[in-house]
Write an enzyme that holds these catalytic residues in place. Structure first.
Site, PDB file in Angstrom:
ATOM      1  CG  HIS A  61      -1.958  -1.013   1.247  1.00  0.00           C
ATOM      2  ND1 HIS A  61      -3.108  -0.861   1.976  1.00  0.00           N
ATOM      3  CD2 HIS A  61      -2.065  -2.209   0.611  1.00  0.00           C
ATOM      4  CE1 HIS A  61      -3.886  -1.919   1.798  1.00  0.00           C
ATOM      5  NE2 HIS A  61      -3.263  -2.756   0.980  1.00  0.00           N
ATOM      6  CD  GLU A  63      -1.997   4.258   3.205  1.00  0.00           C
ATOM      7  OE1 GLU A  63      -3.170   4.451   3.570  1.00  0.00           O
ATOM      8  OE2 GLU A  63      -1.692   3.456   2.289  1.00  0.00           O
ATOM      9  CB  CYS A  91      -6.708  -0.384   5.093  1.00  0.00           C
ATOM     10  SG  CYS A  91      -4.978  -0.947   5.041  1.00  0.00           S
ATOM     11  CB  CYS A  94      -2.180   1.698   6.110  1.00  0.00           C
ATOM     12  SG  CYS A  94      -1.749   0.855   4.563  1.00  0.00           S
TER      13      CYS A  94
END
Length: 171
Positions: A61, A63, A91, A94
């Protein structure tokens, strides 16, 4: 905070960069999410965009990639003097990484009503399981972030419909 406030303008500057990164991810077939990390002197430390499909990695992801790069750049996993800008509310994975990295401030663009665990569906930073409290600002360039995501998903749905029509003999 007004739109001409210096802090708001700084947030908009970095969120604009995150949107550029998200656009590049979208063009590469990824869900368009971008992230930027800056230090306490407003210097760019790291950036990332979604790479799950390209890297075949469920943890890739925006992040997570930005946090990893920031740790390497600073030679320290403590990012307690850093601000993370991300186009979509993080999410659970993260959010956990943000807490573990001790990010000082999280600034995000648009809420995620499905998996957002900063303020929308859950609240990991303020939960009993969090060993770090961080400041959060949401809604920076919210319309642009929402539009980018909605347009990308609409285009994906349209492409799928066209493929299905072709597979069914054009009907």
């Amino acid at each position: 905070m007004t739109i001409d406030h210096p802090i708001y303008l700084t947030h908009c500057k970095w969120m604009s960069r995150a949107l550029e990164l998200a656009q590049a991810a979208g063009e590469a077939g990824e869900v368009p999410v971008g992230a930027v990390i800056v230090d306490s002197n407003d210097r760019l430390i790291a950036e990332g965009n979604n790479r799950k499909e390209r890297d075949r990695d469920p943890t890739a992801h925006a992040e997570i990639l930005a946090i990893r790069a920031a740790g390497k750049a600073l030679q320290n996993w403590h990012l307690n003097r850093c601000t993370l800008y991300v186009t979509l509310e993080p999410c659970p994975m993260c959010a956990g990484a943000i807490v573990q990295a001790r990010i000082r401030l999280l600034v995000y663009g648009v809420d995620d009503p499905k998996t957002g665990t900063i303020r929308t569906v859950g609240n990991i930073p303020d939960s009993a399981c969090s060993n770090h409290r961080l400041s959060v600002v949401g809604g920076i360039l919210e319309s642009a972030c929402r539009h980018q995501l909605q347009s990308w998903f609409a285009q994906k749905r349209q492409s799928r419909s066209e493929i299905l029509r072709e597979e069914n003999g054009g009907t």
